[in-house]
Design an enzyme around this catalytic site. Structure first.
Site, PDB file in Angstrom:
ATOM      1  N   LYS A  56      59.323  18.221  -3.631  1.00  0.00           N
ATOM      2  CA  LYS A  56      60.671  18.347  -3.065  1.00  0.00           C
ATOM      3  C   LYS A  56      61.471  19.384  -3.848  1.00  0.00           C
ATOM      4  CE  LYS A  56      60.576  13.598  -1.409  1.00  0.00           C
ATOM      5  NZ  LYS A  56      60.869  12.180  -1.700  1.00  0.00           N
ATOM      6  N   GLN A 100      64.454   8.800  -5.978  1.00  0.00           N
ATOM      7  CA  GLN A 100      63.077   8.532  -5.570  1.00  0.00           C
ATOM      8  C   GLN A 100      62.742   7.041  -5.743  1.00  0.00           C
ATOM      9  OE1 GLN A 100      60.914  10.868  -4.206  1.00  0.00           O
ATOM     10  NE2 GLN A 100      59.536   9.139  -3.853  1.00  0.00           N
ATOM     11  N   ASP A 123      68.584  11.182   2.181  1.00  0.00           N
ATOM     12  CA  ASP A 123      67.466  10.322   2.582  1.00  0.00           C
ATOM     13  C   ASP A 123      67.890   9.380   3.713  1.00  0.00           C
ATOM     14  OD1 ASP A 123      64.908  10.556   1.699  1.00  0.00           O
ATOM     15  OD2 ASP A 123      65.116   9.227  -0.036  1.00  0.00           O
TER      16      ASP A 123
END
Ligand code: NAP
Length: 299
Positions: A56, A100, A123
């Site tokens: 990412k 994450q 997200d």
């Protein structure tokens, strides 16, 4: 199966589709008066998470984004993690924040996600963004994986899925549930299957569009696929494979070699995975665009 010379479903090339999206992201970013900024936070050293975070951050850097990665030790406290998120919320150079998952067991994922400014939640995991998606609020930031799946489905079946049956296997906050909402919004008739569903295969066999996101290898076998179906395999499962130097390989949720009835299918790897990262970049770009010109709140 399938190969260039053997008949079978067409392989949906997620890498190529992702490259088209990141090209477009780069073009739009070049027109912005601000540099899109993505902050990725990882706590501890879960090996899969380390790989995902590296990919990412590397993609963000390749696009010329302001890319910051915070790697925190496994013993980080909840208060320290939330304090970092608060600092990133307040940082005008950061438009997207990604924490994450999974987090180490002593940390609280819902409380951590709740600390993220919904307008920087690239997200799409906050309650605010889940609600915005559910009611069709244009400010919704949609989770990257279902957004990527929808783009692949649209490329196969068009943007209007009227009259088509879609089955989503899985109902998670991250994948299954938002996927079902996106498909319903695109006019598909949607069924959600999960671990308590009596007969997943019987439902799946009705699907013109089948999205498998259970995280269980072979949860969908060949007999569960309707002839002509578009099959999107989200699952990433590591299984033992003595023929590989590593001793294992990655497979999806669909018994790939049996999926001969499908018209098109995503491979694992190389299908949904690259799209997830591309959509993270697009979500970050759009958060930066909105920071310059906020979206209306019309529903
Ligand atoms: P998750 O939170 O574990 O959710 C799995 C869902 O599948 C749950 O709703 C569960 O039902 C359902 N399920 C489990 N076993 C089942 C079975 N035998 N039959 C029918 N449904 C079943 O996982 P997730 O985060 O949604 O991820 C799903 C998979 O996608 C994982 O393999 C993950 O690694 C992969 N993934 C890939 C990407 C990518 O970019 N390629 C991104 C995200 C996730 P219940 O709700 O009843 O428990």
């Amino acid at each position: 199966m399938p190969t260039a010379d053997a008949p079978g479903p067409r392989l949906i090339d997620g890498k190529a589709a992702a490259a088209r999206i990141t090209d477009e992201v780069a073009r739009r970013a070049a027109r912005l008066p601000v540099r899109p900024g993505l902050a990725v936070v990882i706590v501890g050293e879960d090996p899969a998470s380390v790989v995902y975070v590296r990919m990412k951050s590397a993609t963000a850097e390749a696009l010329g984004f302001h890319s910051v990665q915070h790697t925190l030790p496994a013993e980080t406290t909840q208060a320290e993690l939330v304090a970092l998120v608060a600092a990133l919320n307040a940082d005008p150079a950061v438009h997207g924040i990604l924490v994450q998952l999974p987090l180490p067991a002593h940390l609280d994922p819902p409380a951590t996600i709740a600390a993220i400014d919904p307008d920087k939640d690239v997200d799409g995991l906050t309650v605010a963004n889940a609600g915005r998606l559910a009611v069709g609020d244009p400010r919704a930031i949609v989770p990257c994986t279902p957004l990527g799946c929808l783009a692949l489905i649209e490329a196969e079946r068009g943007a209007d899925l009227s009259g088509l049956d879609a089955v989503v296997v899985g109902r998670s906050r991250l994948v299954g549930l938002p996927m079902a909402l996106l498909l319903a919004k695109a006019n598909a008739t949607v069924t959600i299957a999960h671990s308590r569903t009596a007969d997943v295969a019987a439902l799946a066999r009705r699907a013109d569009i089948l999205v498998a996101a259970a995280g269980r290898p072979r949860v969908i076998d060949g007999a569960a696929i309707k002839p002509g179906a578009t099959v999107i395999d989200v699952g990433t499962n590591r299984v033992a494979d003595a023929s590989r130097a590593s001793g294992s390989r990655l497979v999806g949720d669909v018994a790939f070699e049996e999926a001969t009835a499908a018209s098109a299918i995503t491979p694992v790897p190389g299908g949904v995975g690259p799209m997830t990262i591309a959509m993270l970049m697009r979500n970050t770009l759009e958060a930066a665009e909105r920071s310059v010109q906020p979206a209306s709140t019309a529903s």
